[in-house]
Design a protein around this motif. Structure first.
Motif, mmCIF file in Angstrom:
data_model
loop_
_atom_site.group_PDB
_atom_site.id
_atom_site.type_symbol
_atom_site.label_atom_id
_atom_site.label_comp_id
_atom_site.label_asym_id
_atom_site.label_seq_id
_atom_site.Cartn_x
_atom_site.Cartn_y
_atom_site.Cartn_z
ATOM 1 N N ASN A 15 0.688 -1.237 -0.198
ATOM 2 C CA ASN A 15 0.035 0.073 0.107
ATOM 3 C C ASN A 15 0.843 1.275 0.032
ATOM 4 O O ASN A 15 0.357 2.250 0.545
ATOM 5 N N ALA A 16 2.185 1.263 -0.616
ATOM 6 C CA ALA A 16 2.826 2.467 -0.763
ATOM 7 C C ALA A 16 2.134 3.311 -1.817
ATOM 8 O O ALA A 16 1.403 2.852 -2.480
ATOM 9 N N HIS A 17 2.168 4.737 -1.500
ATOM 10 C CA HIS A 17 1.690 5.591 -2.325
ATOM 11 C C HIS A 17 2.449 6.904 -2.390
ATOM 12 O O HIS A 17 3.217 7.260 -1.273
ATOM 13 N N VAL A 18 2.426 7.608 -3.239
ATOM 14 C CA VAL A 18 3.035 8.830 -3.567
ATOM 15 C C VAL A 18 1.937 9.971 -4.211
ATOM 16 O O VAL A 18 1.267 9.415 -5.052
ATOM 17 N N LEU A 19 1.819 11.169 -3.577
ATOM 18 C CA LEU A 19 1.140 12.118 -4.184
ATOM 19 C C LEU A 19 1.939 13.264 -4.935
ATOM 20 O O LEU A 19 2.791 13.892 -4.398
ATOM 21 N N TRP A 20 1.677 13.371 -6.186
ATOM 22 C CA TRP A 20 1.954 14.408 -7.024
ATOM 23 C C TRP A 20 0.995 15.723 -6.952
ATOM 24 O O TRP A 20 -0.185 15.610 -7.553
#
Length: 164
Positions: A15-20
């Motif tokens: 469930n890794a996530h990154v927000l741009w």
């Protein structure tokens, strides 16, 4: 001329996530006239440390015309597919990349484009605002002049009617 920057992130772990977020990446809060942003994702790669027989699914979440869209953009597995070519464009809205299955690592890369500020357009907007302000200031004077002239005509007419 637009500014172009390399964009790269890695999703690793469940469930890794990154927000741009274009508002925080372009320095738009510092600019009087914000510039258009676009994220172009060109490739999604499975890292060499990825586990055998594990599917790694990358989902994107972003705003569409009138709703939020969540959709997988890559399904990668060691031995089957280590790379996904994509030319996805995300204009001006925040984009969240999430590893919804697998532990990666999954590398996402592309370009972040920051649009040029059209100085001619800004000058036109400023000129229009100044012109509107001048019209707003002159309008009451004209109205007062018209009212005053109507009142003086009315007063003359009243005097003439009294003489008869």
């Amino acid at each position: 001329m637009a500014d172009e920057f390399f964009y790269g992130v890695t999703l690793k772990g469940a469930n890794a996530h990154v927000l741009w977020n274009p508002e925080s990446t372009s320095g738009a809060e510092e600019l009087e006239y914000p510039r258009a942003n676009k994220l172009i994702v060109k490739q999604i790669l499975l890292g060499v440390e990825a586990k055998q027989d594990e599917y790694n699914v990358v989902e994107v979440e972003t705003k569409s015309e009138d709703s939020i869209v969540k959709i997988p953009i890559a399904v990668l597995k060691v031995g089957e597919n280590r790379c996904s070519q994509s030319f996805l464009e995300f204009p001006d809205n925040p984009v969240k990349f999430t590893l919804i299955q697998g532990e990666g690592p999954v590398h996402i890369h592309g370009h972040h484009l920051i649009g040029e500020i059209d100085t001619d357009e800004i000058e036109e907007e400023i000129d229009e605002e100044e012109f509107d302000d001048e019209e707003d200031q002159e309008e009451p004077k004209n109205k007062k002049a018209k009212i005053a002239s109507q009142n003086s005509k009315g007063a003359k007419n009243d005097k003439n009617s009294k003489k008869k």
